[in-house]
Design a protein around this motif. Structure first.
Motif, mmCIF file in Angstrom:
data_model
loop_
_atom_site.group_PDB
_atom_site.id
_atom_site.type_symbol
_atom_site.label_atom_id
_atom_site.label_comp_id
_atom_site.label_asym_id
_atom_site.label_seq_id
_atom_site.Cartn_x
_atom_site.Cartn_y
_atom_site.Cartn_z
ATOM 1 N N ALA A 41 -7.732 25.718 28.150
ATOM 2 C CA ALA A 41 -6.193 25.589 27.702
ATOM 3 C C ALA A 41 -6.682 26.018 26.299
ATOM 4 O O ALA A 41 -7.519 26.020 25.877
ATOM 5 N N CYS A 42 -5.078 26.451 26.172
ATOM 6 C CA CYS A 42 -5.641 27.118 24.884
ATOM 7 C C CYS A 42 -4.573 26.830 23.713
ATOM 8 O O CYS A 42 -4.961 26.711 23.044
ATOM 9 N N ALA A 43 -3.327 26.403 24.303
ATOM 10 C CA ALA A 43 -2.610 25.840 23.231
ATOM 11 C C ALA A 43 -1.250 25.115 23.570
ATOM 12 O O ALA A 43 -1.244 25.145 24.625
ATOM 13 N N GLU A 44 -0.808 24.080 22.843
ATOM 14 C CA GLU A 44 0.231 23.450 22.908
ATOM 15 C C GLU A 44 1.460 24.108 22.059
ATOM 16 O O GLU A 44 1.679 24.007 21.095
ATOM 17 N N GLU A 45 2.603 24.775 22.575
ATOM 18 C CA GLU A 45 3.934 25.315 21.835
ATOM 19 C C GLU A 45 5.222 24.498 22.659
ATOM 20 O O GLU A 45 5.321 24.488 24.191
ATOM 21 N N ALA A 46 6.354 23.846 22.217
ATOM 22 C CA ALA A 46 7.597 23.465 22.809
ATOM 23 C C ALA A 46 7.412 22.454 23.360
ATOM 24 O O ALA A 46 7.867 22.653 24.673
ATOM 25 N N GLY A 47 6.681 21.705 23.840
ATOM 26 C CA GLY A 47 5.994 20.363 24.684
ATOM 27 C C GLY A 47 5.746 21.799 25.843
ATOM 28 O O GLY A 47 5.464 20.326 26.769
ATOM 29 N N GLN A 48 4.850 21.837 25.219
ATOM 30 C CA GLN A 48 4.283 22.964 26.761
ATOM 31 C C GLN A 48 2.897 22.903 26.176
ATOM 32 O O GLN A 48 2.836 23.301 25.331
ATOM 33 N N MET A 49 2.020 23.059 27.565
ATOM 34 C CA MET A 49 0.507 22.715 26.847
ATOM 35 C C MET A 49 0.134 24.293 27.918
ATOM 36 O O MET A 49 0.694 24.309 28.848
ATOM 37 N N CYS A 50 -0.423 25.214 27.244
ATOM 38 C CA CYS A 50 -0.252 26.668 27.999
ATOM 39 C C CYS A 50 -2.044 26.489 27.770
ATOM 40 O O CYS A 50 -2.697 26.685 27.261
ATOM 41 N N TYR A 51 -2.194 27.363 29.978
ATOM 42 C CA TYR A 51 -3.202 27.915 29.743
ATOM 43 C C TYR A 51 -3.963 29.149 29.998
ATOM 44 O O TYR A 51 -2.892 29.717 30.476
ATOM 45 N N GLU A 52 -4.538 29.865 29.801
ATOM 46 C CA GLU A 52 -5.172 31.094 29.733
ATOM 47 C C GLU A 52 -6.421 31.014 30.899
ATOM 48 O O GLU A 52 -7.258 30.416 31.530
ATOM 49 N N PHE A 53 -6.639 32.792 31.575
ATOM 50 C CA PHE A 53 -6.701 32.886 33.017
ATOM 51 C C PHE A 53 -8.498 33.495 32.729
ATOM 52 O O PHE A 53 -7.802 34.286 31.599
ATOM 53 N N LYS A 54 -9.287 32.741 32.914
ATOM 54 C CA LYS A 54 -10.603 33.839 32.607
ATOM 55 C C LYS A 54 -10.575 34.620 33.748
ATOM 56 O O LYS A 54 -11.488 35.273 33.640
ATOM 57 N N ARG A 55 -10.490 33.767 34.724
ATOM 58 C CA ARG A 55 -10.617 34.695 35.988
ATOM 59 C C ARG A 55 -8.827 34.295 37.261
ATOM 60 O O ARG A 55 -9.551 33.475 37.317
ATOM 61 N N LEU A 56 -8.804 35.153 38.395
ATOM 62 C CA LEU A 56 -7.608 34.392 39.100
ATOM 63 C C LEU A 56 -8.276 35.397 40.203
ATOM 64 O O LEU A 56 -8.343 36.578 40.166
#
Length: 118
Positions: free
Chosen positions: A76-91
């Motif tokens: 989990a990286c950040a919460e913005e505009a009512g959305q929780m954003c997640y970043e990939f370390k591996r996809l």
């Protein structure tokens, strides 16, 4: 010129936008046996609804209309505009067959031998 929107109207607009994103999105993320609808998806991550999404971390699976697309390692990286954003370390994309540890040679059929007729 400035645009003033009352808080109630802005909250209504945000709720309508979130509802529309949930309706349009067909992607799901599965983590620990729970599934969550993906609101946005991009090359380096995705976003879930901040109200219902936990702070996910670790391995998750991404599905699109029931088809298993990716296995991901996320944080989990950040919460913005009512959305929780997640970043990939591996996809990692999921392929339809198991990987093999040897080179498969293609067998070419040059002709068919028919069974003798009695």
């Amino acid at each position: 010129m400035t645009t003033y929107v009352p808080k109630e109207v802005q909250a209504g607009l945000d709720a309508a936008r979130k509802k529309d994103q949930k309706r349009k999105s067909k992607m799901l993320v599965e983590a620990d046996g729970q599934t969550y609808r993906v609101l946005r998806f991009w090359d380096t991550g995705f976003a879930l609804d901040a109200e219902t999404a936990p702070h996910l971390r670790g391995y998750v699976d991404l599905y699109d209309r029931g088809e298993h697309l990716y296995q991901c390692l996320i944080l989990a990286c950040a919460e913005e505009a009512g959305q929780m954003c997640y970043e990939f370390k591996r996809l990692t994309a999921i392929s339809g067959k198991q990987p093999s540890d040897f080179v498969e040679e293609e067998i070419e059929v040059s002709g068919l031998i028919e069974a003798p007729r009695l």
